[in-house]
Write an enzyme that holds these catalytic residues in place. Structure first.
Site, short mmCIF file in Angstrom:
data_model
loop_
_atom_site.label_atom_id
_atom_site.label_comp_id
_atom_site.label_asym_id
_atom_site.label_seq_id
_atom_site.Cartn_x
_atom_site.Cartn_y
_atom_site.Cartn_z
N SER A 124 0.83 -1.19 0.00
CA SER A 124 0.00 0.00 0.00
C SER A 124 0.87 1.25 0.00
O SER A 124 1.98 1.24 0.55
CB SER A 124 -0.84 -0.03 1.28
OG SER A 124 -1.39 1.23 1.54
N TYR A 148 -1.67 -1.26 10.76
CA TYR A 148 -1.97 -1.81 9.44
C TYR A 148 -0.81 -1.53 8.48
O TYR A 148 -0.30 -2.44 7.81
CB TYR A 148 -3.28 -1.20 8.89
CG TYR A 148 -3.44 -1.42 7.41
CD1 TYR A 148 -3.74 -2.70 6.92
CD2 TYR A 148 -3.25 -0.39 6.48
CE1 TYR A 148 -3.86 -2.92 5.55
CE2 TYR A 148 -3.37 -0.61 5.12
CZ TYR A 148 -3.67 -1.88 4.66
OH TYR A 148 -3.77 -2.10 3.31
N LYS A 152 2.19 -4.08 6.45
CA LYS A 152 2.58 -4.07 5.03
C LYS A 152 4.10 -3.91 4.91
O LYS A 152 4.75 -4.59 4.13
CB LYS A 152 1.86 -2.94 4.28
CG LYS A 152 0.37 -3.14 4.17
CD LYS A 152 0.03 -4.35 3.33
CE LYS A 152 -1.44 -4.66 3.28
NZ LYS A 152 -1.74 -5.97 2.68
#
Ligand code: NAD
Ligand code: UFG
Length: 333
Positions: A124, A148, A152
């Protein structure tokens, strides 16, 4: 030989499965249906006339992964399965690290056991944190502001280390900007649970009458009209980027990180306007305080995706909103 798509009934996964089938790839889907619906398989079949093989399985379950790899000739994996709600990750970091990091490690371990070493990973633009310059290039410094995003970044680091340990791997790390829209058929799209966090699903619910007005998180950023600017990308363009990435990965070894965006930024108010045009309704809004952690502006430098993969986004913001609305208007509750 088949492509295993983890999270293949989800928003981006389902669109990719459609494009893979169109390109004559055999597809096996693994999903635990935590954030998607089994009916997506019917929709994929309606669009493509082919029903992909499906396993209701969890990437946290290594034995289930081994069963899938032993029952199918998997050539490569596109790995979408994971949790993605930024706010929830701040409240439940253990859950996020377990699902997105431990789950991914299980997958990489089982891939290695079965000598499957070709992988496309969903990363992302969040790994760029608050970029010092724009547009964002792949070699910019990386940092994260929430668990989050950190899951990643950890996956990216783990995959780099895996390649260093074994140069037979071929790994594509794709950093998505803001995927929106839906398939032209209106059959598959994004169906968020509860109050949407993301801009376009929220606007769509204002248009369907489910929500009264759009809450615009701040109009005092240093941008064109003071509201946040993002690089929105049509989910079908994103899916097509995965086709190019898997084709590249099947014929090259190494680790590549590639931005998937359009290279254009649109503000919250510009997106609202495009959506109003698409749905023919007024989208009332109120300016609120900034949302914690939001950055002013974020858009991609897309040179690498074009030079390495020959991929460029085709759809503009109007088509993204039209296709998104075409899907959302069918799911009025
Ligand atoms: P999604 O929630 O629609 O799809 C993810 C799918 O994974 C769901 O179908 C869910 O049921 C499944 N899943 C979750 N945990 C699982 C597990 N432990 N085992 C098996 N299946 C599991 O999300 P999406 O928008 O399609 O995103 C796909 C990927 O792309 C995610 O990894 C996400 O973090 C990443 N990504 C998404 C965005 C975005 O804005 N949508 C942006 C950047 C990156
Ligand atoms: N916004 C509003 N009102 C809303 C929702 C959003 O004004 O109800 C604004 C935000 O402040 C921001 C813009 O709309 O300026 C886009 O917000 P989103 O929540 O749709 O998207 P983000 O850019 O914040 O984050 C998304 C994903 C992340 C991912 C990131 C990568 O949610 O998971 O893109 O670019 F990491």
């Amino acid at each position: 030989m088949a492509i295993l798509v983890t999270g293949g009934t989800g928003f981006i996964g389902s669109h990719t499965v459609v494009e893979l089938i169109k390109e004559n790839f055999e597809v096996v889907i693994l999903d635990n249906l935590y954030n998607s619906n089994i009916e997506v398989l019917d929709k994929i079949e309606t669009i493509t006339n082919i029903r992909p093989k499906f396993y209701k399985a969890d990437i946290l379950d290594k034995e289930a992964l081994r069963k899938i790899f032993s029952e199918n000739k998997i050539e490569a994996v596109i790995h979408y399965a994971g949790y993605k709600a930024v706010g929830e990750s701040v409240e439940k970091p253990i859950l996020y690290y377990e699902n997105n990091v431990t789950g991914s490690l299980n997958l990489y371990e089982v891939m290695s056991e079965f000598n499957v070493k070709t992988l496309v990973f969903s990363s992302s633009a969040t790994v760029y944190g608050d970029p010092a310059k724009l547009p964002i290039k792949e070699d910019f410094p990386l940092s994260t502001t929430n668990p989050y995003g950190t899951t990643k970044l950890f996956n990216e680091r783990i995959l780099e280390d895996i390649y260093v340990s074994d140069n037979n791997w071929s790994i594509m790390i794709l950093r998505y900007f803001n995927p929106i829209g839906a398939h032209k058929s209106g059959l598959i799209g994004e169906t968020p649970n509860g109050i949407p966090n993301n801009l376009v699903p929220y606007i769509a619910q204002v248009a369907t009458g489910e929500r009264e007005f759009l809450r615009v998180w701040g109009n005092d950023f240093n941008t064109v009209d003071g509201t946040g600017v993002r690089d929105y990308i049509h989910v079908v363009d994103l899916a097509l980027g995965h086709i190019k990435a898997i084709q590249y990965a099947l014929s090259h070894k190494g680790v590549e990180k590639v931005n998937l965006g359009t290279g254009n930024g649109y503000s919250v108010l510009q997106v609202r306007e495009a959506f109003e045009k698409a749905c023919g309704k007024k989208i009332p809004y109120k300016i609120m305080d900034r949302r914690p952690g939001d950055i002013a502006e974020c858009y991609a430098d897309t040179t690498k995706a074009y030079e390495l993969l020959g991929w460029k986004a085709k759809f503009g913001i109007d088509e993204m909103c039209q296709d998104g609305w075409n899907f959302s208007k069918n799911i009025i509750k």
